[in-house]
Every structure is written in structure tokens, then in C-alpha cells.
Write an enzyme that holds these catalytic residues in place. Sequence first.
Site, PDB file in Angstrom:
ATOM      1  CB  CYS A 177      24.261  42.429  90.129  1.00 29.92           C
ATOM      2  SG  CYS A 177      25.812  43.337  90.220  1.00 29.92           S
ATOM      3  CB  SER A 178      18.645  42.145  90.544  1.00 31.55           C
ATOM      4  OG  SER A 178      18.761  43.209  89.633  1.00 31.55           O
ATOM      5  CE  LYS A 228      22.150  38.584  94.340  1.00 33.09           C
ATOM      6  NZ  LYS A 228      21.596  37.528  93.496  1.00 33.09           N
ATOM      7  CB  CYS A 267      13.571  48.870  86.587  1.00 36.08           C
ATOM      8  SG  CYS A 267      15.078  49.080  85.631  1.00 36.08           S
ATOM      9  CG  HIS A 316      14.972  43.407  88.414  1.00 31.71           C
ATOM     10  ND1 HIS A 316      13.706  43.966  88.411  1.00 31.71           N
ATOM     11  CD2 HIS A 316      15.836  44.437  88.182  1.00 31.71           C
ATOM     12  CE1 HIS A 316      13.819  45.271  88.173  1.00 31.71           C
ATOM     13  NE2 HIS A 316      15.091  45.576  88.024  1.00 31.71           N
TER      14      HIS A 316
END
Lengths: 146, 389
Positions: free
Chosen positions: B210-211, B332, B87, B336
Site C-alpha cells: 500500500c502507498s 509506494k 487521485c 502519494h
Amino acid sequence: MAIPRFWRHIGSRYNLVGTKCKVCGKVYFPPRDVCPVCHRKSLGSMERVKLSGSGKIYSYTVIHTPQKDFEMQTPYVMAIVELDEGPRVTAQIVDCDPSEVHIGMRVRAVLRRIGEDGEGGIIYYGYKFVPERTSAKGAQGHLSVK
Amino acid sequence: MRRVAIIGVGTTKFGELWDKSLRDIGIEAGIKAIEDANISGSDIDAIYVGNMSAGNFINQEHVAALIADYAGLAKRHIPATRVESACASGGLALRHGFMAVASGIHDIVVVGGAEKMTDVSGADATATLIMAADQEWEAFVGMTFPGLYAMMAVRHMYEYGTTKEQLAMVAVKNHRNGALNPNAQFRREIDLDTALNAPMIAYPLGLYDCSPVTDGASAVVLAPLEMAKKYTDTPIEIIGSGQASESLALHDREDICTMKSTVFAAREAYKMAGIMPSDVDVAEVHDCFTINEIIATEDLGFFKKGEGGKAVEEGLTERDGEIPVNTSGGLKAKGHPVGATGIAQAVEIVYQLRGEAGKRQVDGAEIGLAHNVGGTGATAVVHIMRRVN
């Protein structure tokens, strides 16, 4: 997972075999060829050791949205267990209610089925951890695979 | 070392972009950036592409050459390099572009980040994302990616009394910011109850901690600062760049309430920039999960260790707070797309420092910071940018 990829780690997955650096005495799991403390001095001095499988929970979570192949087990507890010899290991905590699990809880390793490679593939076995209850039958505090 | 400036930025909308492929979004972001920079394809000396896992998401590797090709640059034969660090791929691509320009090897460099995540099922996307962790000793035994961050949250709550409400407040804030970002995946506010009562993913992280899974691409154009004024009146200088690594598996770290990679990358970036954390006016930090915004704001030196949760609760990270964090909506709410995220963060900082962030503008922002994490922190990349007056 290809069979050799599983097979080459059977010692660690079935019997919690890690390594001990003969230079500084630090124990690692899974096995390492280079000690992160002693670096080059440790080369050739990392000896295989079987860990006791006893330890305590350092942190944990309850998985509600699982990985593939773990759908039938939700909710299930995963934890980082700090073994008495020092190293920490990520593993599933079973044979207890998720609400019982807490940081510092004593646990011991047992050999359990982890998953399988489809209907015709191999069945993966490996370590999970259960609460260390002194009254429990067969609680020798370590894995035992003949 | 030459001084380096960002002279153009571009981004696609983030979200579920059913009608667009990886190459489509890569090109769209790149073209917007070169238009913004007032350059043409013949000016470009090299491109870098941050991409985590096209091989798993769309069964396509070799994507830097692919994007250069569809940008119409195949006949120019310029170097096209893909950079991967899960990421943090975007942030790391930016660092490599920065080093290439700073060193004098290249003058005009386009750095893009792109990820197409919705061409696979949610289960397959989850299986790909856990590849950023240790496949043999974390994923094999049943661990999920949210589960790893959840264990950081449980330990942070245990050590410092951080609450689930404070985690939820990160999501509420970032949705509030995302609602003002025309390119964000989620352009709506949520309230605290919605966040707290969402389905559980991995205790204590609920859905809003969670994204999301996102398609998107972003790009920046870099040039030596001395050439930048030729292209733009508002060059944004990269005054600090830092990168650090850490053990791949979370369980190998002494303390999981801190990411040493963030601490070391930030230290290097602050030193290069010659500034202190308190000098930062606006920051984009890697809130892949709400707990990581809290951990990151501590590790970046904005707050003392253990006080990140309280800081959110007190509003210190709001747009009008002491240190506005994730004005874009963060991972978020903005979304992402893993390989694009590091570049998207830099794009938001550039908008803020140019004064072009619209309704989410932080008044008078002069110094901005972007913090990008790979996996559970085995890689961290920090960039510090400043408006050139």
C-alpha cells in the site's frame, strides 16, 4: 449519514430492489434511471425489480484494517457477489470462517445490522451474504422483510 | 492545436511535513517550477491546481484561488482553477493546462498538484480516500479503499496465477528506486521477507503493498513549444495526452483485472503521440497498491494481460530492464499526496528526459509516460513526453 439519505435507499438496502430495462431485459443493482446499453431508448422503461439474493462470489478480500465503525468486526470478509440475475454487488460475507471463502462460492443475501449513527442515531440495516448451505435453517435463498 | 512543452518543474520533499501547510507546499513547488523555467509571476497567464480533498483534509475549499493568492498573484487576477478527479486530480490538471496552451487560450500556464494529508488522523484519511469510490454502495457496506484493490489482486491471482511474492517484488523494486530519490518519503530499501511478512491490510495486500499517507506538492510550467526555447535549453514536449472514465464502482465492471480507463486513455495518448508502447523508455505508473502497477503495465501495453507479475519477477521493470517503471520510487516509496501525484509523475519523467535524474537515471531516455488513476480507475489520465532535440 443524514436520515433521508439512508431512508431513500431502504428498498434496495433491505430488499435488494434493482431495476430491469424493459428494452433489453438487463438487470441492474443498485437502481439506475438510464440503461448503459440502451441509453435514451431506456428512459421511462426502467422498472423496479426485487432480486432473489442468490449468487456466487466473483472476488473477495479479508479486511484487517477497517473503516471507522467496523473496528469490532475485523478480520471480516468483503466480496463482489454476482447475483443470479446478472448484476454484481459489494457486500460483507458473514457466518463463515474467512478461510472458507473462495471465488465461485454460492451465497445468499440476509438482512443484517450494518452500523449505527452514534448512540442516539438510527441503526442501519442492509444486506450481507452468507454461504448457501442447503441444510441451513431458513435458507429460502432470498431476503425477506415484512 | 499548438505543440506544448514543459519548461520548468519543481517539487517539495514528500513525507510527513508537520511544519508546513497546504498553501506552504503549494507555493514552494510553484516557486521552484517558475525558477526552473526562468519566468516571473508577471509571465503567468493561468494556474491549474490538482487537489483531491482539501475540504476533508484541512476543511478548506477554493484552494486554487488560495494558492494563487499566496503566490502573490491575487492582484494580477489571473484565472486559477482547481481540478478534481480523486487521485488523478494532478494528471487531470496537467491535461487541462495542456489543453489551455494547445488551444491558444493561454501561453504560460503553471500546473500544480498539492495535498496535505497528515493534518487528520489515519482513520480520517482512510475515510476521505474511500470517497473516491462509491460512497453509497461500496463504502457504506464496509468496504475500504485497499479492500477494493485487494479484490482486483485476488481475481488477478485467480485468473493469471499472479503471486503474493510478485506483488511484494513491486514494493521491493520501488523502495530500491525511492532510496535514490532525495524527495521520496521512504528513502530505504526493503527486502522481500519484510514485504511478505508485513501486517495484513486487506488480504492479499500487506502494509508494503500500500502507498502511504503523504504531504507534498509538485508543479510544472507549460508554454507553447515555439516559445519554449526562449526560456530553456531543455524543453520537454507533451506529445500525447489521454483521459478516460469508467464505472465508479468496481463491481459494475465486467473484468476487474483490467482498467478500461487506462486502456482507453493510453490508446488516445499513443495515437496523439504517434508511438507504440514499445517506444516508451521510462514510465511512472499509478502504483497506489502493488497490484495496480502490475495491472497498469499490462493495460499500457508494456506486457500481455496476465504477464505483469511475471515481468516484475524477471526484472523487466527495473531501472536497467526492458521498460523501467517508477524510477522515482512510485507512489509506494516516493509517497502519494493524492492531488499532487499526477504532477509528481510528470516531474520525474522530465528529470529523466533531461538527464537530471541522478543515480536513478535511465540511460538515453527520450520518451517517457506518466499514468495517473483516480479511485479504482473511474478516471485514468496518460501523458507521453519527449525530449526536444
